[in-house]
Design an enzyme around this catalytic site. Structure first.
Site, PDB file in Angstrom:
ATOM      1  N   GLY A  21      24.150 -36.013   4.771  1.00 32.44           N
ATOM      2  CA  GLY A  21      24.088 -35.810   5.763  1.00 32.44           C
ATOM      3  C   GLY A  21      24.862 -35.324   6.594  1.00 32.44           C
ATOM      4  CE  LYS A  59      17.617 -28.707  -2.260  1.00 31.30           C
ATOM      5  NZ  LYS A  59      16.968 -29.372  -3.460  1.00 31.30           N
ATOM      6  CD  GLU A  81      17.271 -45.102   3.574  1.00 35.53           C
ATOM      7  OE1 GLU A  81      18.608 -44.595   3.001  1.00 35.53           O
ATOM      8  OE2 GLU A  81      16.350 -45.066   4.388  1.00 35.53           O
ATOM      9  CD  GLU A 113      14.575 -37.242  11.645  1.00 32.79           C
ATOM     10  OE1 GLU A 113      15.246 -38.066  12.151  1.00 32.79           O
ATOM     11  OE2 GLU A 113      14.508 -36.463  12.898  1.00 32.79           O
ATOM     12  CB  CYS A 167      14.101 -42.784   6.424  1.00 33.61           C
ATOM     13  SG  CYS A 167      13.121 -41.305   7.146  1.00 33.61           S
ATOM     14  N   GLY A 215      17.570 -36.475   4.562  1.00 33.05           N
ATOM     15  CA  GLY A 215      17.605 -37.510   3.251  1.00 33.05           C
ATOM     16  C   GLY A 215      19.251 -38.297   3.952  1.00 33.05           C
ATOM     17  CB  SER A 216      21.617 -39.919   1.045  1.00 30.85           C
ATOM     18  OG  SER A 216      22.116 -38.889   1.259  1.00 30.85           O
ATOM     19  CB  THR A 217      23.380 -41.807   5.908  1.00 26.52           C
ATOM     20  OG1 THR A 217      22.687 -42.310   6.267  1.00 26.52           O
ATOM     21  CG2 THR A 217      24.528 -41.628   7.373  1.00 26.52           C
ATOM     22  CD  GLU A 218      27.265 -39.925  -1.420  1.00 29.33           C
ATOM     23  OE1 GLU A 218      25.948 -40.680  -1.096  1.00 29.33           O
ATOM     24  OE2 GLU A 218      28.189 -39.962  -1.786  1.00 29.33           O
TER      25      GLU A 218
HETATM   26  P1  NAP Z   1      19.926 -36.531  -0.755  1.00 27.25           P
HETATM   27  O1  NAP Z   1      20.968 -36.100  -2.359  1.00 27.25           O
HETATM   28  O2  NAP Z   1      19.810 -36.628   0.381  1.00 27.25           O
HETATM   29  O3  NAP Z   1      18.985 -35.238  -1.033  1.00 27.25           O
HETATM   30  C1  NAP Z   1      18.065 -34.610   0.103  1.00 27.25           C
HETATM   31  C2  NAP Z   1      17.919 -33.261  -0.377  1.00 27.25           C
HETATM   32  O4  NAP Z   1      19.152 -32.406  -0.296  1.00 27.25           O
HETATM   33  C3  NAP Z   1      17.517 -32.759  -1.484  1.00 27.25           C
HETATM   34  O5  NAP Z   1      16.738 -31.480  -1.479  1.00 27.25           O
HETATM   35  C4  NAP Z   1      18.877 -32.610  -2.213  1.00 27.25           C
HETATM   36  O6  NAP Z   1      18.486 -31.501  -3.672  1.00 27.25           O
HETATM   37  C5  NAP Z   1      19.983 -31.686  -1.084  1.00 27.25           C
HETATM   38  N1  NAP Z   1      20.985 -31.984  -1.351  1.00 27.25           N
HETATM   39  C6  NAP Z   1      21.805 -33.244  -2.201  1.00 27.25           C
HETATM   40  N2  NAP Z   1      22.744 -32.332  -2.063  1.00 27.25           N
HETATM   41  C7  NAP Z   1      23.075 -32.040  -1.652  1.00 27.25           C
HETATM   42  C8  NAP Z   1      24.404 -30.830  -1.075  1.00 27.25           C
HETATM   43  N3  NAP Z   1      25.247 -31.417  -0.901  1.00 27.25           N
HETATM   44  N4  NAP Z   1      24.397 -29.831  -0.568  1.00 27.25           N
HETATM   45  C9  NAP Z   1      22.686 -29.453   0.606  1.00 27.25           C
HETATM   46  N5  NAP Z   1      22.004 -29.795   0.017  1.00 27.25           N
HETATM   47  C10 NAP Z   1      22.174 -31.130  -1.003  1.00 27.25           C
HETATM   48  O7  NAP Z   1      18.385 -37.646  -1.182  1.00 27.25           O
HETATM   49  P2  NAP Z   1      18.416 -38.372  -2.932  1.00 27.25           P
HETATM   50  O8  NAP Z   1      19.671 -38.994  -3.819  1.00 27.25           O
HETATM   51  O9  NAP Z   1      17.509 -37.782  -3.080  1.00 27.25           O
HETATM   52  O10 NAP Z   1      17.978 -39.888  -2.317  1.00 27.25           O
HETATM   53  C11 NAP Z   1      19.056 -40.492  -1.990  1.00 27.25           C
HETATM   54  C12 NAP Z   1      19.135 -41.893  -1.265  1.00 27.25           C
HETATM   55  O11 NAP Z   1      18.810 -41.229  -0.117  1.00 27.25           O
HETATM   56  C13 NAP Z   1      18.365 -43.108  -1.486  1.00 27.25           C
HETATM   57  O12 NAP Z   1      17.610 -44.067  -2.274  1.00 27.25           O
HETATM   58  C14 NAP Z   1      17.372 -43.269   0.477  1.00 27.25           C
HETATM   59  O13 NAP Z   1      18.561 -44.335   0.901  1.00 27.25           O
HETATM   60  C15 NAP Z   1      18.077 -41.674   0.561  1.00 27.25           C
HETATM   61  N6  NAP Z   1      17.544 -40.778   1.437  1.00 27.25           N
HETATM   62  C16 NAP Z   1      17.001 -40.749   2.860  1.00 27.25           C
HETATM   63  C17 NAP Z   1      15.528 -39.856   3.383  1.00 27.25           C
HETATM   64  C18 NAP Z   1      15.274 -40.011   4.387  1.00 27.25           C
HETATM   65  O14 NAP Z   1      13.378 -39.693   4.539  1.00 27.25           O
HETATM   66  N7  NAP Z   1      15.936 -40.200   5.143  1.00 27.25           N
HETATM   67  C19 NAP Z   1      14.821 -39.270   1.952  1.00 27.25           C
HETATM   68  C20 NAP Z   1      15.447 -39.191   1.097  1.00 27.25           C
HETATM   69  C21 NAP Z   1      16.326 -39.872   0.572  1.00 27.25           C
HETATM   70  P3  NAP Z   1      18.212 -32.221  -4.200  1.00 27.25           P
HETATM   71  O15 NAP Z   1      17.201 -31.140  -4.501  1.00 27.25           O
HETATM   72  O16 NAP Z   1      18.955 -31.472  -5.435  1.00 27.25           O
HETATM   73  O17 NAP Z   1      18.493 -34.067  -4.780  1.00 27.25           O
END
Ligand code: NAP
Ligand code: MG
Length: 451
Positions: free
Chosen positions: A210, A152, A353, A227, A261, A205-208
């Site tokens: 994750g 995805k 972050e 990650e 990240c 993605g986000s720690t939350e």
């Molecule tokens: P995110 O919500 O964690 O999204 C990452 C991925 O997970 C996206 O494909 C997202 O889909 C999917 N996702 C979201 N909610 C989910 C759920 N409940 N179950 C399964 N998959 C889910 O990250 P974001 O909202 O894009 O970014 C928010 C913050 O996260 C950033 O500002 C940054 O601080 C952090 N972040 C960290 C990394 C990293 O490399 N460690 C990468 C991105 C973001 P959608 O396409 O629908 O959102």
């Protein structure tokens, strides 16, 4: 359908389907049906298919790079590296099928051997910040180990993943072995967690989110690799090559507009050289070229979205700005490189972050103080330290709690070395020799010799 926006202009330029639950289940079940035949492909043949996939990616490198410039606002230089990284990671793990050896363990009365069995269907959830590399770090070792993959992409950046799915078919990977499932995290991503046929979830993605995936996976004792976020420190000691450290500091945090990240977003400078170092840093920050990412000399493009720009802005408002670079002012989600002075470790921009081009600076007294401040975070992904003292470099490298560290440089991600976080930055390792086995389970078999 979901609109796809060019973040450098703010304009919608195409749409992609957003799959619902039924379509997600259908994709997972196709992957499940494809699994027995894929795991049975002879090791040398699976290796050859992955090498061919790498070659097809290489033939389409420029097309993939241009797609990422438009969809994610990445600089063309970075986007070429990212497409090349997918090719290289495929080539690296294409060496795995014939080398996925188990052990023979001495047991009286027969033969004891272990096998690294593939898990089944692996679900990979990719964020928007590095759409191509993060996808490849999951699917290449997963496929090499004999699993089938559903992937995805982030809703904001689906285009290169969709193209990679087409290129896999062009390379003659069988139908259902590698399937792209575009859609919402709350629908498609969540289904990877709950569908019993998906035996492992790789999430970046986000720690939350994750944490919620890890909790959800517990229900079926599903394997996870996570990650997550980072707040990495760049530690500059007084005895370092200050000119080199200052010249490279902007790239270490502003690359990809800070949406990394591994961004070294906390700069710790020894107090005896603090003023001198900031004076060296200022011209380097002001010179950082933020411009149309399609231009060959662009060093930084826009932020990914209007919503994200709002979040990043909230960290700068009311903070002590030391100096800033420049950025285009109209059309798209531009944000200038920004250096903030932290007055305490409780400052929000020091602790959280930001995921934008924002660097927080704090002085430290001595080595012990530097290590204490570097470790005063829930995260532990990467980091850098600058010193000419070899003993100190070793001591501090061992003391800083992060998964990847660079001494007198900022490089941390190479496809043949392990990558991943300590503490709340993640679980498991991607890339390098360690990743492959995390897509397998060990089976022990004892064959009795008989009398
Ligand atoms: P995110 O919500 O964690 O999204 C990452 C991925 O997970 C996206 O494909 C997202 O889909 C999917 N996702 C979201 N909610 C989910 C759920 N409940 N179950 C399964 N998959 C889910 O990250 P974001 O909202 O894009 O970014 C928010 C913050 O996260 C950033 O500002 C940054 O601080 C952090 N972040 C960290 C990394 C990293 O490399 N460690 C990468 C991105 C973001 P959608 O396409 O629908 O959102
Ligand atoms: Mg989100």
């Amino acid at each position: 359908m979901t609109d796809v926006i060019n973040p450098a202009t703010g304009e919608v330029f195409t749409t992609v389907p957003s799959l619902d639950l039924a379509a997600t289940d259908a994709a997972i079940e196709t992957a499940q049906r494809a699994f027995p035949a894929w795991r049975a492909v002879a090791p040398g043949d699976r290796a050859r298919l992955l090498r061919r996939f790498a070659a097809v990616v290489d033939q389409h490198l420029e097309e993939l790079a241009e797609l990422e410039v438009r969809n994610a606002g990445h600089t063309i230089g970075n986007a070429r590296w990212e497409a090349g990284n997918v090719r290289d990671v495929l080539d690296y793990y294409a060496g795995a099928p014939e080398r996925l050896s188990g052990r023979q363990i001495p047991v009286a009365g027969g033969l004891d051997v272990t096998f690294h069995e593939p898990l089944g269907v692996v679900g990979i959830i990719v964020p928007w910040n590095f759409p191509m590399p993060i996808a490849g770090w999951g699917f290449a070792p997963a496929l090499a180990a004999g699993n089938t993959v559903v992937l995805k992409p982030a809703e904001l950046t689906p285009l290169t993943a969709i193209r990679l799915g087409e290129l896999a078919l062009a390379a003659e990977l069988p139908e259902g072995v590698f399937t792209i499932v575009p859609g919402k995290g709350s629908v498609v991503g969540q289904r990877f967690v709950t569908h019993p046929a998906v035996r492992k979830v790789c999430f970046t993605g986000s720690t939350e989110v994750g944490k919620s995936i890890m909790a959800g996976a517990a229900d079926q004792v599903k394997r996870v690799t996570l990650e997550l976020g980072g707040k990495s420190a760049n530690i500059v000691f007084a005895d370092a090559d200050l000119e080199r450290a200052a010249a490279s500091a902007p790239g270490s945090v502003f690359d990809n507009a800070g949406q990394d990240c591994c961004a070294r977003s906390r700069l710790l400078v020894q107090e005896s050289v603090y003023d001198k170092f900031l004076a060296l840093l200022e011209p380097a920050v002001r010179a950082f070229r933020v411009t149309d990412p399609a231009q060959a000399d662009a060093e930084m493009g826009p932020l990914i979205s209007a919503a994200h720009k709002k979040t990043v802005t909230s960290y700068v408002e009311g903070s002590d700005v030391a100096f800033r670079g420049s950025a285009p002012e109209s059309g798209g989600w531009w944000f200038p490189p920004t250096v903030l002075l932290a007055h305490s470790t409780e400052d929000r921009h020091w602790r959280e972050e930001v995921f934008g081009p924002v660097l927080s600076v704090l002085p430290f007294k001595d080595e012990e103080d530097a290590v204490r401040l570097a470790n005063d975070t829930e995260y532990g992904l990467s980091g850098s330290l600058w010193t000419r003292d070899l003993g100190r470099a070793l001591r501090v490298s061992r003391a800083v709690e992060t998964g990847a560290l660079s001494v007198n440089s900022h490089s941390s991600v190479r496809y043949w070395t392990p990558f991943g976080g300590m503490k709340q930055s993640g679980l498991g390792r991607e890339l390098g020799p360690d990743a492959l086995l995390s897509f397998t389970d060990v089976k022990n078999v004892f064959l009795a010799m008989g009398d």
